[in-house]
Design an enzyme around this catalytic site. Structure first.
Site, mmCIF file in Angstrom:
data_model
loop_
_atom_site.group_PDB
_atom_site.id
_atom_site.type_symbol
_atom_site.label_atom_id
_atom_site.label_comp_id
_atom_site.label_asym_id
_atom_site.label_seq_id
_atom_site.Cartn_x
_atom_site.Cartn_y
_atom_site.Cartn_z
ATOM 1 N N HIS A 35 7.908 1.807 6.666
ATOM 2 C CA HIS A 35 8.955 2.717 7.133
ATOM 3 C C HIS A 35 10.154 1.945 7.671
ATOM 4 C CE1 HIS A 35 5.296 5.388 7.743
ATOM 5 N NE2 HIS A 35 6.064 6.140 6.975
ATOM 6 N N GLY A 145 9.703 5.294 -0.218
ATOM 7 C CA GLY A 145 8.972 4.121 -0.676
ATOM 8 C C GLY A 145 8.291 4.359 -2.013
ATOM 9 N N LYS A 182 1.142 -0.998 2.686
ATOM 10 C CA LYS A 182 1.269 -0.463 4.039
ATOM 11 C C LYS A 182 1.138 1.058 3.996
ATOM 12 C CE LYS A 182 2.758 -4.113 6.591
ATOM 13 N NZ LYS A 182 2.384 -4.466 7.977
ATOM 14 N N SER A 183 0.341 1.595 4.898
ATOM 15 C CA SER A 183 0.129 3.038 4.960
ATOM 16 C C SER A 183 -0.267 3.419 6.373
ATOM 17 C CB SER A 183 -0.976 3.460 3.992
ATOM 18 O OG SER A 183 -1.341 4.818 4.202
#
Length: 251
Positions: A35, A145, A182-183
């Site tokens: 983010h 993203g 990335k999460s």
């Protein structure tokens, strides 16, 4: 100083005072460095930057998944301030759905593949809330993203189909050093699952076929929803424990 705005009316009053281009990053919170890259791109290329944080119930087909979605407000606020975000829009459900979701946006082709085939109603909820957010925020650019590539593609199609006056800006997937995308859901992995999770990226990147990648993941104990090649990309969704992870790569 980042201002926090809670209602569409409050946001509209603030928005009228802004001049120049507006970069928008819609999120459900639990912000991470993926983010942050969206925020950096927005800050670099716009006069004003808006972040939204709203955990959208209509895109969860599994209420348990909704209940477990991480909420990290203090960390999110700190990241927003560190990246010079001008405003955070953080509405309540009743503000976003005064009709209690009687009206919705649906796409009847691409949304039925991949994640849409495994999460009924998911993309109706995504498209509906994103259109609402675009109408409230009135951005010139919105940043998404590529990890959620299907979602990004559907939003781009919605913008084009409804003649919406903004540009969708794709941002490359941000990964951990071991390759895991990335999460926000990664924090729910146990330490053992976290060690295993990078096998997803390795399998879809190194396998010659989608079938081979699925076999590798099944052999390592993943519960595979799908590994599928669509066009020039390979998509995957697989579960570790009660955490569902998605990824995609160019092939």
């Amino acid at each position: 100083m980042t201002v926090v705005l809670r209602s569409p009316q409050e946001f509209h009053a603030w928005r009228k005072q802004q001049k120049g281009s507006v970069g928008f990053v819609p999120t459900m919170g639990a912000l991470h460095s993926g983010h942050e890259e969206l925020l950096k791109q927005a800050r670099k290329n716009n006069d004003v930057v808006v972040l939204s944080i709203f955990v959208n119930p209509t895109q969860f087909n599994d209420t348990n998944d909704l209940d477990k979605y991480p909420k990290t407000w203090e960390q999110d606020l700190a990241m927003a301030e560190a990246n010079n975000v001008d405003a955070i829009f953080c509405p309540r459900y009743d503000d976003m759905y005064p009709d209690n979701y009687r009206y919705k946006v649906s796409e009847n082709s691409y949304s039925n593949l991949l994640d849409g085939a495994h999460r009924p109603g998911h993309f109706d909820g995504v498209l509906s809330v994103v259109m609402k957010l675009f109408n409230i925020v009135a951005p010139t650019h919105a940043y998404f993203g590529e990890k959620d590539f299907q979602q990004m593609t559907l939003i781009q199609g919605m913008v084009e189909s409804f003649f919406m006056d903004l540009q969708i800006v794709p941002v490359a997937t941000v990964r951990e050093e071991d390759g895991l995308a990335k999460s926000s859901r990664n924090v729910r992995l146990t330490s053992a699952e976290r060690l295993k999770a990078p096998a997803i990226y390795k399998a879809i990147s190194e396998s010659k076929t989608a079938e081979e990648a699925a076999e590798k993941l099944n052999a390592q104990g993943f519960i595979v929803d799908y590994v599928t090649d669509v066009g020039t990309r390979r998509f995957v969704a697989a579960r570790l424990g009660d955490v569902r992870l998605i990824d995609n790569v160019q092939i």
